[in-house]
Design a protein around this motif. Structure first.
Motif, PDB file in Angstrom:
ATOM      1  N   UNK A 262     -18.973   7.174  -6.639  1.00  0.00           N
ATOM      2  CA  UNK A 262     -19.264   8.587  -6.920  1.00  0.00           C
ATOM      3  C   UNK A 262     -18.359   9.495  -6.107  1.00  0.00           C
ATOM      4  N   UNK A 263     -18.075   9.101  -4.869  1.00  0.00           N
ATOM      5  CA  UNK A 263     -17.224   9.925  -4.006  1.00  0.00           C
ATOM      6  C   UNK A 263     -15.815  10.066  -4.588  1.00  0.00           C
ATOM      7  N   UNK A 264     -15.328   9.008  -5.259  1.00  0.00           N
ATOM      8  CA  UNK A 264     -14.001   9.074  -5.885  1.00  0.00           C
ATOM      9  C   UNK A 264     -13.996  10.082  -7.027  1.00  0.00           C
TER      10      UNK A 264
ATOM     11  N   UNK B  84     -12.330  15.304  -9.212  1.00  0.00           N
ATOM     12  CA  UNK B  84     -12.711  16.585  -9.805  1.00  0.00           C
ATOM     13  C   UNK B  84     -12.230  17.742  -8.934  1.00  0.00           C
ATOM     14  N   UNK B  85     -12.359  17.592  -7.621  1.00  0.00           N
ATOM     15  CA  UNK B  85     -11.914  18.649  -6.696  1.00  0.00           C
ATOM     16  C   UNK B  85     -10.404  18.835  -6.772  1.00  0.00           C
ATOM     17  N   UNK B  86      -9.663  17.714  -6.737  1.00  0.00           N
ATOM     18  CA  UNK B  86      -8.204  17.811  -6.787  1.00  0.00           C
ATOM     19  C   UNK B  86      -7.729  18.393  -8.114  1.00  0.00           C
ATOM     20  N   UNK B  87      -8.395  18.027  -9.194  1.00  0.00           N
ATOM     21  CA  UNK B  87      -8.016  18.553 -10.502  1.00  0.00           C
ATOM     22  C   UNK B  87      -8.267  20.054 -10.567  1.00  0.00           C
TER      23      UNK B  87
ATOM     24  N   UNK C 273      -1.731  15.211 -10.916  1.00  0.00           N
ATOM     25  CA  UNK C 273      -2.415  14.419 -11.933  1.00  0.00           C
ATOM     26  C   UNK C 273      -2.010  12.943 -11.841  1.00  0.00           C
ATOM     27  N   UNK C 274      -0.744  12.707 -11.577  1.00  0.00           N
ATOM     28  CA  UNK C 274      -0.256  11.331 -11.468  1.00  0.00           C
ATOM     29  C   UNK C 274      -0.893  10.622 -10.280  1.00  0.00           C
ATOM     30  N   UNK C 275      -1.120  11.345  -9.196  1.00  0.00           N
ATOM     31  CA  UNK C 275      -1.705  10.735  -8.000  1.00  0.00           C
ATOM     32  C   UNK C 275      -3.154  10.318  -8.221  1.00  0.00           C
TER      33      UNK C 275
END
Length: 235
Positions: free
Chosen positions: A7-9, A14-17, A52-54
């Protein structure tokens, strides 16, 4: 092959996006009044693409599909920043170079005939695995049906034994009372409840449960029921 995801991933992705999308939107807005508008937008898009690639698992980044789309993403970014025909041509050259660097997977079939054979073999394996899964599910259902019928039959038999015991007790009390009154009790018998069909049902279910299916269980149970009923009627 399915992969478990924490879930943490998911929250981190979602945060990075969301952050990358906000940065892209802000950069595009700022570039609208910039003298180098095309280059600024292309830079913002490239930064967004890199983010996005990361987020894509490293194992997936080596796939042909990912490398192909990554090459076209880089091409579109370079094309968006191009101000001249020479730069647009350079973007196309870069795309061709990236596509040429993609390592195609080693084919497992040397000829088209072998490809057809291998494909059919793979499909046969898949169907076999599916059939095995269905058989296992059917066997599990049969086991459940057998256990349920055994529990039901045990309850029926237990109830019959209790009723018979109580019937004997009441009959003996009645005979004692009548005898004390001087009446003949020789022809008074204790009524009993028998469950031969139930016993045959249990036996049939137990026999069919071994590598059986719900259908075979019911067939064996039905045959056992009819045979027991016939024997009871004949006697």
């Amino acid at each position: 092959m399915a992969t478990s995801v924490n879930t943490s991933d998911v929250v981190n992705w979602a945060y990075k996006y969301s952050l990358a999308s906000m940065k892209l939107s802000t950069a595009q807005s700022a570039a609208s009044s910039s003298a180098s508008r095309r280059e600024d937008i292309a830079t913002a898009q490239a930064d967004f693409n890199a983010t996005m690639k990361s987020l894509v698992p490293e194992a997936a980044q080596t796939s042909v599909q990912f490398q192909y789309f990554d090459a076209y993403t880089n091409y579109n970014t370079a094309l968006a920043a191009a101000d001249s025909e020479k730069e647009r041509q350079a973007a196309m050259d870069g795309l061709i170079t990236e596509l040429g660097g993609i390592t195609m997977p080693t084919p497992t079939s040397a000829t088209l005939d072998a490809l057809v054979t291998d494909t059919l073999a793979a499909q046969k394996t898949n169907l076999s695995n599916a059939a095995a899964s269905i058989k296992a599910m059917a066997a599990s259902a049969a086991k459940m049906a057998s256990n349920a019928s055994a529990a039901w039959n045990s309850k029926i038999t237990s109830g019959a034994n209790t009723l018979n015991s109580k019937g004997t007790e009441l009959t003996d009390s009645l005979k004692t009372l009548l005898a004390s009154m001087g009446l003949d009790t020789a022809n008074i018998t204790t009524p009993t409840v028998t469950v031969p069909p139930t016993s045959a049902f249990a036996a049939g279910s137990a026999t069919a449960a071994t590598n059986g299916t719900p259908g075979s269980i019911m067939s064996a149970a039905l045959i056992g029921y009819l045979a027991a009923s016939d024997a009871a009627n004949s006697s």
